[in-house]
Design a protein around this motif. Structure first.
Motif, mmCIF file in Angstrom:
data_model
loop_
_atom_site.group_PDB
_atom_site.id
_atom_site.type_symbol
_atom_site.label_atom_id
_atom_site.label_comp_id
_atom_site.label_asym_id
_atom_site.label_seq_id
_atom_site.Cartn_x
_atom_site.Cartn_y
_atom_site.Cartn_z
ATOM 1 N N VAL A 156 0.842 -1.192 0.000
ATOM 2 C CA VAL A 156 0.000 0.000 0.000
ATOM 3 C C VAL A 156 0.881 1.246 0.000
ATOM 4 N N HIS A 157 1.990 1.182 0.721
ATOM 5 C CA HIS A 157 2.932 2.285 0.808
ATOM 6 C C HIS A 157 4.340 1.756 0.585
ATOM 7 N N THR A 158 5.213 2.623 0.091
ATOM 8 C CA THR A 158 6.634 2.297 -0.066
ATOM 9 C C THR A 158 7.453 3.378 0.600
ATOM 10 N N VAL A 159 8.423 2.966 1.410
ATOM 11 C CA VAL A 159 9.320 3.929 2.039
ATOM 12 C C VAL A 159 10.749 3.624 1.636
ATOM 13 N N THR A 160 11.524 4.679 1.509
ATOM 14 C CA THR A 160 12.967 4.571 1.301
ATOM 15 C C THR A 160 13.640 4.793 2.642
ATOM 16 N N VAL A 215 9.689 -1.771 2.251
ATOM 17 C CA VAL A 215 10.878 -1.080 2.741
ATOM 18 C C VAL A 215 11.989 -1.258 1.719
ATOM 19 N N GLU A 216 12.496 -0.133 1.201
ATOM 20 C CA GLU A 216 13.573 -0.160 0.218
ATOM 21 C C GLU A 216 14.791 0.510 0.831
ATOM 22 N N TYR A 217 15.836 -0.280 1.042
ATOM 23 C CA TYR A 217 17.026 0.193 1.733
ATOM 24 C C TYR A 217 18.034 0.845 0.788
ATOM 25 N N LEU A 218 18.571 1.978 1.242
ATOM 26 C CA LEU A 218 19.782 2.568 0.686
ATOM 27 C C LEU A 218 20.795 2.655 1.825
ATOM 28 N N ASN A 255 8.826 8.947 2.576
ATOM 29 C CA ASN A 255 7.729 8.354 1.816
ATOM 30 C C ASN A 255 7.898 8.659 0.334
ATOM 31 N N GLU A 256 6.952 8.222 -0.466
ATOM 32 C CA GLU A 256 7.085 8.362 -1.915
ATOM 33 C C GLU A 256 7.005 9.806 -2.380
ATOM 34 N N ASP A 257 6.454 10.687 -1.542
ATOM 35 C CA ASP A 257 6.375 12.109 -1.881
ATOM 36 C C ASP A 257 7.648 12.867 -1.523
ATOM 37 N N GLY A 258 8.614 12.187 -0.884
ATOM 38 C CA GLY A 258 9.833 12.860 -0.463
ATOM 39 C C GLY A 258 9.743 13.436 0.938
ATOM 40 N N ARG A 259 8.677 13.132 1.654
ATOM 41 C CA ARG A 259 8.543 13.612 3.030
ATOM 42 C C ARG A 259 9.354 12.715 3.964
ATOM 43 N N GLN A 260 10.132 13.336 4.844
ATOM 44 C CA GLN A 260 10.829 12.543 5.850
ATOM 45 C C GLN A 260 9.860 12.313 6.994
ATOM 46 N N ILE A 261 9.517 11.052 7.223
ATOM 47 C CA ILE A 261 8.499 10.749 8.224
ATOM 48 C C ILE A 261 9.095 10.425 9.587
ATOM 49 N N GLY A 262 10.410 10.415 9.678
ATOM 50 C CA GLY A 262 11.034 10.230 10.982
ATOM 51 C C GLY A 262 12.222 9.301 10.910
#
Length: 272
Positions: free
Chosen positions: A142-146, A173-176, A242-249
């Protein structure tokens, strides 16, 4: 990174009060950095080109050791917004004034500075191929986070211990990699070994659990990941976007992360 930028700006104005300006010749940057910055500036500046060029010159003169990532018209009338190492600065169109801090739209109750940062982060992150990430995802996310991660970071390890719970919440969860000690420490070597393993996901899980991963080297994206993290202002790990580029924490438990992502998605949808 934003703290060095802040310190550099404070130092510039402090020294200016008591000494003549010294040599501020820009230091060499990577070969790709100027071209990337120019492309971003061209893409994001739709107004006064002279004001944009003037704002870039002002910031490059004050902090020559850090490349400017982008210049764009600011929502604040009469100003350009300049993105530099994840820090957003506002320079007046005449180049006389520089403002550092958040600009808030009182009527809309919206942080315009954070919104602009998110645009740049999204541009940077969208340019990083998915096949250059280590991905843990449910079948239909449903959601993807970097997530910028450090192998040795305690909260990064806590997050990975719960990776199945994040996936159960519908979160991919996509790790860098972002080795906090830089590109010459143990965390960097461990990141390279994880990437070069035959099974990267298994190697990541082993490393996060403190189990040894055979040391290996190969062509890898770790330095590119680290540079991207610096460009968007990552200062600690885990850094989650998040996918919008917002840092969620930083670390957020699975249920709370799903709630936060849902709220951001609802806010985006309501804004049209």
């Amino acid at each position: 990174m934003s703290r060095p930028v802040v310190a550099a700006l404070v130092g510039v104005f402090s020294l200016a009060a008591c000494a003549a300006e010294g040599d501020r010749s820009p230091q060499p940057a990577s070969a790709d950095a100027p071209a990337a910055a120019a492309r971003t500036t061209q893409a994001r500046t739709g107004g006064d080109a002279d004001a944009a060029a003037r704002a870039r010159t002002v910031v490059e003169g004050l902090v020559p050791q850090v490349p400017v990532d982008s210049v764009a018209d600011a929502a604040l009338p009469g100003f350009q917004e300049v993105m530099i190492a994840g820090q957003l600065l506002y320079v007046s169109n005449d180049g006389k004034y520089l403002i550092q801090g958040s600009v808030l739209d009182v009527e809309a109750r919206r942080d315009l500075t954070e919104a602009s940062k998110a645009v740049v982060r999204r541009e940077v992150l969208s340019g990083m191929d998915r096949d250059r990430r280590i991905v843990f995802a449910p079948e239909n996310p449903v959601h993807t986070v970097t997530v910028f991660t450090d192998i040795e970071c305690g909260y990064c390890r806590q997050l990975h211990r719960e990776i199945e719970a994040y996936n159960a919440q519908g979160i991919a969860v996509e790790y860098l990699f972002f080795p906090r000690s830089g590109l010459d420490g143990e965390a960097y070597r461990e990141a390279v070994s994880v990437w070069c393993a035959d099974d990267r996901r298994a190697a990541m899980t082993a490393a996060k659990a403190g189990r040894p991963v055979p040391e290996r080297t190969c062509e890898n994206p770790v330095a590119d990941d680290f540079a991207a993290g610096q460009r968007i202002g990552v200062e600690g790990t885990p850094a989650i976007f998040n996918e919008d580029g917002r840092q969620i924490g930083g670390y957020i438990p699975p249920v709370q992360m799903r709630q936060r992502l849902d709220a951001l998605a609802a806010s985006r949808d309501s804004a049209g």
